[in-house]
Design an enzyme around this catalytic site. Structure first.
Site, PDB file in Angstrom:
ATOM      1  N   MET A  26       0.931  -1.222   0.070  1.00 32.71           N
ATOM      2  CA  MET A  26       0.037   0.106  -0.206  1.00 32.71           C
ATOM      3  C   MET A  26       0.750   1.462   0.011  1.00 32.71           C
ATOM      4  SD  MET A  26      -3.318  -1.111   2.038  1.00 32.71           S
ATOM      5  CE  MET A  26      -2.804  -0.818   3.624  1.00 32.71           C
ATOM      6  N   GLY A  27       2.288   1.051  -0.431  1.00 38.66           N
ATOM      7  CA  GLY A  27       3.235   2.289  -0.434  1.00 38.66           C
ATOM      8  C   GLY A  27       3.340   2.647   0.752  1.00 38.66           C
ATOM      9  N   HIS A  33       9.519  -3.460   3.515  1.00 39.67           N
ATOM     10  CA  HIS A  33       9.099  -3.631   2.062  1.00 39.67           C
ATOM     11  C   HIS A  33      10.513  -3.933   1.113  1.00 39.67           C
ATOM     12  CE1 HIS A  33       5.634  -1.009   3.545  1.00 39.67           C
ATOM     13  NE2 HIS A  33       4.956  -1.974   2.824  1.00 39.67           N
ATOM     14  N   GLY A 144       4.959  -9.789   4.093  1.00 39.50           N
ATOM     15  CA  GLY A 144       5.929  -9.870   5.301  1.00 39.50           C
ATOM     16  C   GLY A 144       5.059 -10.827   6.549  1.00 39.50           C
ATOM     17  N   LYS A 145       5.854 -11.254   7.366  1.00 38.06           N
ATOM     18  CA  LYS A 145       5.149 -11.877   8.384  1.00 38.06           C
ATOM     19  C   LYS A 145       4.952 -11.113   9.788  1.00 38.06           C
ATOM     20  CE  LYS A 145       8.113 -15.485   9.002  1.00 38.06           C
ATOM     21  NZ  LYS A 145       8.745 -16.703   9.549  1.00 38.06           N
ATOM     22  N   LYS A 146       5.162  -9.708   9.488  1.00 42.26           N
ATOM     23  CA  LYS A 146       4.652  -8.688  10.780  1.00 42.26           C
ATOM     24  C   LYS A 146       3.049  -9.087  10.699  1.00 42.26           C
ATOM     25  CE  LYS A 146       4.088  -4.213  10.612  1.00 42.26           C
ATOM     26  NZ  LYS A 146       2.792  -3.982  11.062  1.00 42.26           N
ATOM     27  N   SER A 182       6.824  -0.283  10.184  1.00 40.05           N
ATOM     28  CA  SER A 182       5.476  -0.248   9.883  1.00 40.05           C
ATOM     29  C   SER A 182       5.180   1.222   9.229  1.00 40.05           C
ATOM     30  CB  SER A 182       4.371  -0.274  11.198  1.00 40.05           C
ATOM     31  OG  SER A 182       3.301   0.087  10.822  1.00 40.05           O
TER      32      SER A 182
END
Ligand code: PAF
Length: 279
Positions: A26-27, A33, A144-146, A182
């Site tokens: 989502m940028g 990322h 990502g696993k977050k 994040s």
């Protein structure tokens, strides 16, 4: 890097792309990322990223409007990371009419943890990812696993629909003080940013206790939530779950320490942060 804003444009550009590896976002890109983009290179011939802030996965009153849109800076980062194509559609390109056909993940996956506090969130995520997969037609995709539950929901969706996409996990990238990177960290004030690593510390504390043999998960969960509250957080949950399906571990699972994950979501001021640690 080629930038595509339309579905026919990106389809035409990818016709001879070989094995496509896709990283949807989502940028407001950060090192988490970018690590996924770099990792993607090893899984195929052509790396495709997307940037689309997906209204369907936000509830009214959430941060859809204020979600940071940083397109120019994002493009520079993607170029540096060696991404080949960026698909960045506007809303009317992806949703020219209201999206009536949706992917409805089962309640046991989608109405727990994040889904309890963000009803409909995973329907929105699964629907846009299914649509993006239909457009990009990747052979592999990285998440990502977050966003651990998102990874579980999307892996299950791909398995149950027999989609020909390998879903590859990316490790959570952290700031030196442990805070998981994040896009929402940017909302934190300086004071909140100083408190924020506590979420990770409490997850670590819980993991350490479980590794040391403590199996009283309920007490561990409530002790960590109490500590969060004492420091000004409003926790939604801090929960020990089975990795496989995010259900609460049964007495017999408790021996399987390697199969557990501790997940948390908590609000600090106006910012809601999530994190998790596998055991
Ligand atoms: O993780 C995200 O950024 C989003 O949920 C995703 C997978 C790009 C779908 O909008």
């Amino acid at each position: 890097m080629q930038i595509h804003e339309t579905i026919p444009g990106v389809r035409a550009a990818l016709r001879t792309a070989g094995r496509i590896v896709f990283v949807p976002t989502m940028g407001n890109l950060h090192e988490g990322h970018i690590t996924l983009m770099r990792q993607a290179r090893a899984h195929g011939d052509t790396v495709v990223a997307s940037i689309f802030v997906n209204r369907l996965q936000f509830r009214p009153g959430e941060d859809f409007e204020k979600y940071p849109r940083t397109f120019t800076a994002d493009c520079e980062k993607l170029i540096t990371a060696g991404v080949d194509h960026l698909f960045a559609p506007g809303e009317t390109e992806l949703y020219p009419e209201p999206q009536r056909y949706v992917v409805e993940p089962p309640a046991e996956h989608a109405d727990i943890l994040e889904g309890e506090f963000r009803p409909g969130h995973f329907r929105g995520v699964a629907t846009v990812v299914m649509k993006l997969f239909g457009i990009i037609q990747p052979q592999a995709a990285l998440f990502g696993k977050k966003d651990y539950q998102q990874f579980m929901v999307l892996s299950s969706m791909v398995r149950e629909f027999a989609l020909a996409v390998d879903i590859i996990p990316g490790e959570t990238v952290r700031a030196p003080d442990g805070l998981a990177l994040s896009s929402r960290n940017g909302y934190l004030s300086a004071d909140e940013r100083a408190v924020a690593p506590q979420l990770h510390r409490l997850l670590q504390q819980t993991v350490t206790a479980i590794r040391a043999g403590n199996r009283d998960f309920t007490s561990l969960e409530s002790a960590a939530m109490t500590e969060l509250r004492a420091s000004g957080w409003l926790p939604d949950y801090l929960a020990v779950r089975r990795k496989i399906d995010l259900k609460s571990p049964t007495a017999s699972d408790s021996a399987l320490v390697g199969g557990l994950v501790v997940l948390a979501a908590a609000r600090l001021g106006n910012t809601r942060l999530i994190d998790n640690l596998e055991i």
